[in-house]
Design an enzyme around this catalytic site. Structure first.
Site, PDB file in Angstrom:
ATOM      1  N   GLY A   1       0.812  -1.175  -0.029  1.00 38.92           N
ATOM      2  CA  GLY A   1      -0.073  -0.222  -0.008  1.00 38.92           C
ATOM      3  C   GLY A   1       0.772   1.389   0.094  1.00 38.92           C
ATOM      4  O   GLY A   1       1.993   1.237  -0.328  1.00 38.92           O
ATOM      5  N   SER A   2       0.536   2.347   0.602  1.00 35.55           N
ATOM      6  CA  SER A   2       0.846   3.562   0.572  1.00 35.55           C
ATOM      7  C   SER A   2       2.268   3.893   1.134  1.00 35.55           C
ATOM      8  O   SER A   2       2.872   4.960   0.732  1.00 35.55           O
ATOM      9  CB  SER A   2      -0.137   4.430   1.144  1.00 35.55           C
ATOM     10  OG  SER A   2      -1.227   4.429   0.375  1.00 35.55           O
ATOM     11  N   VAL A   3       2.704   3.016   1.798  1.00 33.99           N
ATOM     12  CA  VAL A   3       4.203   3.270   2.556  1.00 33.99           C
ATOM     13  C   VAL A   3       5.251   3.155   1.454  1.00 33.99           C
ATOM     14  O   VAL A   3       6.032   3.903   1.676  1.00 33.99           O
ATOM     15  CB  VAL A   3       4.485   2.124   3.474  1.00 33.99           C
ATOM     16  CG1 VAL A   3       3.667   2.309   4.709  1.00 33.99           C
ATOM     17  CG2 VAL A   3       4.250   0.825   2.822  1.00 33.99           C
TER      18      VAL A   3
ATOM     19  N   LYS B   1       5.063   4.854  -1.326  1.00 38.69           N
ATOM     20  CA  LYS B   1       5.022   6.423  -2.045  1.00 38.69           C
ATOM     21  C   LYS B   1       6.049   6.875  -1.423  1.00 38.69           C
ATOM     22  O   LYS B   1       6.644   7.935  -2.383  1.00 38.69           O
ATOM     23  CB  LYS B   1       3.600   7.249  -1.422  1.00 38.69           C
ATOM     24  CG  LYS B   1       2.429   6.697  -2.147  1.00 38.69           C
ATOM     25  CD  LYS B   1       1.200   7.247  -1.372  1.00 38.69           C
ATOM     26  CE  LYS B   1      -0.003   6.651  -2.119  1.00 38.69           C
ATOM     27  NZ  LYS B   1      -1.223   7.078  -1.363  1.00 38.69           N
TER      28      LYS B   1
END
Lengths: 105, 579
Positions: free
Chosen positions: B289-291, B293
């Site tokens: 997921g967004s980690v 980014k």
């Protein structure tokens, strides 16, 4: 003359008879002493052997006990156990930010 | 004396002389035979009388934490067997033995009735059981020395340490990975016996002499405990399937904790499912997921495609990529790169990658170590999945920017975040500090090892500032903020692939939070991953508080004071002489 010579021979034999028991007695005494010393040493050796054996046994037991204690210390010092005791028996809790004292490094 | 009589006597003397001469000759010949001809054979026979060959299996070495606390050790035990021939009343004795050892008396009776000379009954019995059995005074019972692999901290770091089988061979975890170091030597030895056949050099001492080496880990059992407690709390609170956490020192790559929940007790591994034996931190990849980014933003800045102040239009929350529409949780218009991270905008990330291209994205992710094994040395390590950019469709590329369509391990995430915390230098993760010989001397020491520089120092510092804003008020990771400390972090919420295939599930998520503190001089990197939480699925709600708890308690334990200005109590140790 013959009578004198015979007397001298007899005295010599007597002296030899007198000398022989003394020498044998000394040898016998030495032998007896040696026997006693030998027996004493053997007894002492056996006694020391038993002492060494007992000491070795005690050392083994102590070594085994030491190992048991090390394991016990590890088990008793496990963080899970200490935290449980702190919470349940002592009524402690994890400190909040303001409650922590920092050691100067 | 007559002449004849004299002759007779002489003849007898000659006979006696001949007899004695022959006798002495015979003795001499026999002495030569014994002393010279048969000497080797006889010496061997004599030796066999007072020596014997024994097979020695040296004791297995220990597993210690960084403070030399025992995490895995070997303790002496007894195994019990019977000489069935000597058992007088198999039925009665089998009942008595079975009641002490809690085994089936019927089966035991059958075995004791076999009249075999050696019937194994039970291995590795407890000292209490041994005492009770000896008290029964049953003729024919045989007690043999044995060893047990024991883990005094029970479930602590169970999956990391692993366990051994009944033959003292490592089957999982470090016990398996470092089996060659820990395993004691297996050898055959000639030992001296006394008149009753007992060995003069006891087997136990020989086992010690041939024992294996020990492992000193980088794990700190207190931080490991703190991490496991925080995980247990979050998994039970959110009724999640499982959880994992990694605590790492970014400057050295040392892993201080590798926690997993549900827990696993290696002392009784057979009572747990095989699933719970694995160290999932290294073996199980997941979509992060967004980690992710953070890494995309870092490489875009490092390669000069944008700066922290570059702005991107985030399409007010919906953006069509190919046939799919990508959504943001918060609808936004123009956002700076820093704000894209702060509000975790998927669309903003897609826009950045549209600028950099997929090859640059791939290069940056592999640079941070994704798609490759970290080289930790723990068995069954996964490299995660990151296919080559040639295989990526437009939507794949977009999904990878926000951590979907690829998979990583929790360890890879910790290593990647450590690189940002360590001014752009990627360190090899360390789990084993050194190996020791059985004498206690150091055999092999594993020093911190720089792998490569992945981003510049300047970029790393800029990314840290941006990550700091994620944990500040209004950021998605505010619940990870720790009073007095400048915490940097990133939340991650990833949809999981639906069970049975057919795209992503609407109900199954992975919640993650990764970060470090303090911002300027990061001391610890913490990654928390919670699998399939039920009450909420957001990384900010589920994983961030666990991250905060682990970080705060670890800082307290390690005496790392707050870096932000605030009232704090500092104690000084006085040496007395100077005061």
């Amino acid at each position: 003359m013959e009578w004198n010579a015979d007397r001298i021979r007899k005295n010599g034999v007597k002296q030899e008879i007198k000398k022989i028991p003394g020498r044998w007695l000394v040898i016998l005494l030495i032998f007896l002493c040696e026997l006693f010393i030998y027996t004493g040493i053997r007894v002492e050796c056996t006694r020391k052997g038993f002492q060494i054996s007992h000491a070795e046994q005690a050392r083994k037991q102590s070594e085994a006990y030491r190992k048991e204690l090390i394991i016990e210390r590890e088990r008793l010092g496990s963080p899970e156990r200490i935290a449980t005791i702190a919470r349940t028996r002592l009524g402690l809790d994890m400190p909040e930010q303001g409650q922590v004292v920092y050691m100067d490094r | 004396m007559t002449q004849e009589r004299k002759k007779g006597i002489r003849a007898r003397i000659v006979v006696v002389e001949v007899f004695f001469f022959s006798f002495i000759l015979l003795l001499g010949a026999n002495a030569v035979k014994i002393q010279i001809l048969d000497s080797n054979d006889l010496a061997r026979k004599a030796e066999n009388e007072y020596t014997g060959t024994v097979r020695i299996q040296g004791k297995r070495g220990e597993i210690l934490d960084r403070n030399m606390n025992r995490l895995g050790t070997t303790i002496d035990a007894l195994s019990v067997a019977a000489s069935a021939k000597k058992i007088e009343n198999p039925a009665k004795d089998a009942r008595a033995i079975a009641s002490v050892l809690k085994i089936d008396p019927v089966k035991l009776r059958k075995r004791l009735s076999s009249r075999r000379s050696f019937v194994p009954i039970k291995r590795k019995i407890s000292p209490a059981e041994a005492r009770e059995l000896k008290a029964l005074d049953i003729k024919g019972l045989i007690f043999q020395n044995d060893v047990i692999r024991f883990y005094p901290n029970r479930t602590l770091a169970g999956q990391v340490i692993g366990f051994t089988g009944s033959d003292a061979k490592g089957l999982e975890g470090l016990e398996y990975g470092y089996d060659s170091v820990l395993q004691g030597q297996r050898t055959r030895l000639t030992v001296t016996k006394d008149a009753t056949g007992r060995q003069l050099d006891p087997e136990k001492r020989l086992q010690e002499r041939f024992s294996g080496g020990s492992l000193v880990l980088t794990i700190d059992r207190n931080i490991q405990y703190l991490s496991e407690t925080a995980l247990e709390d979050v998994v039970s609170r959110f009724r999640a399937r499982s959880g994992m956490a990694v605590v790492m020192r970014p400057k050295t790559g040392e892993i201080l904790a590798m926690a997993l929940y549900p827990e696993f007790n290696p002392n009784a591994f057979s009572e747990f499912t095989r699933e719970s034996w694995r160290n999932r931190v290294v073996t199980d990849p997941f979509e992060p997921g967004s980690v992710m980014k953070v890494f995309v933003a870092a490489s875009a800045m490092d390669k000069g495609y944008c700066t922290s102040k570059s702005i991107f239009f985030c399409e007010n929350g919906a953006y069509k990529v190919g046939s799919k529409v990508i959504h943001d949780t918060h609808e936004s218009g123009w956002l700076t790169l820093g704000q894209i991270l702060k509000y975790s905008s998927n669309i903003g990330m897609v826009k950045i990658t549209e600028t950099t291209g997929k090859q640059a994205l791939y290069d940056s992710l592999t640079g941070f170590g994704f798609g490759r094994k970290t080289g930790l040395g723990s068995p069954g390590e996964s490299s995660g999945t990151l296919s080559s950019p040639g295989k990526w469709s437009t939507i794949d590329t977009s999904a990878i920017t926000f951590g979907q369509g690829m998979s990583v391990t929790a360890l890879q995430l910790a290593v990647g975040f450590s690189a940002i915390a360590n001014d752009g230098v990627l360190m090899r993760p360390l789990l084993v500090q050194k190996t020791l010989l059985n004498t206690g001397e150091t055999d092999q020491e594993f020093k911190p090892q720089v792998q490569r520089r992945v981003i510049s120092k300047h970029t790393a510092r800029t990314v840290r500032k941006m990550m700091r804003s994620v944990v500040s008020e209004g950021g998605t990771g505010f619940s990870a903020a720790l009073e007095g400390y400048s915490v940097c972090g990133k939340t991650g919420t990833a949809q999981k692939v639906a069970k049975g295939g057919g795209g992503y599930s609407k109900y199954l998520y992975t919640a993650a939070f990764a970060g470090f503190a303090p911002e300027v001089n990061p001391e610890l990197v913490v990654v928390v991953v919670v699998d399939e939480p039920r009450k909420s699925h957001y990384g900010s709600v589920v994983a961030a508080p666990a991250f905060k708890s682990i970080l705060a308690e670890s800082f307290h334990y390690l005496n790392i004071p707050p870096d932000l200005e605030q009232e704090q109590i500092v104690a000084r140790v006085s040496d007395g002489a100077k005061s």
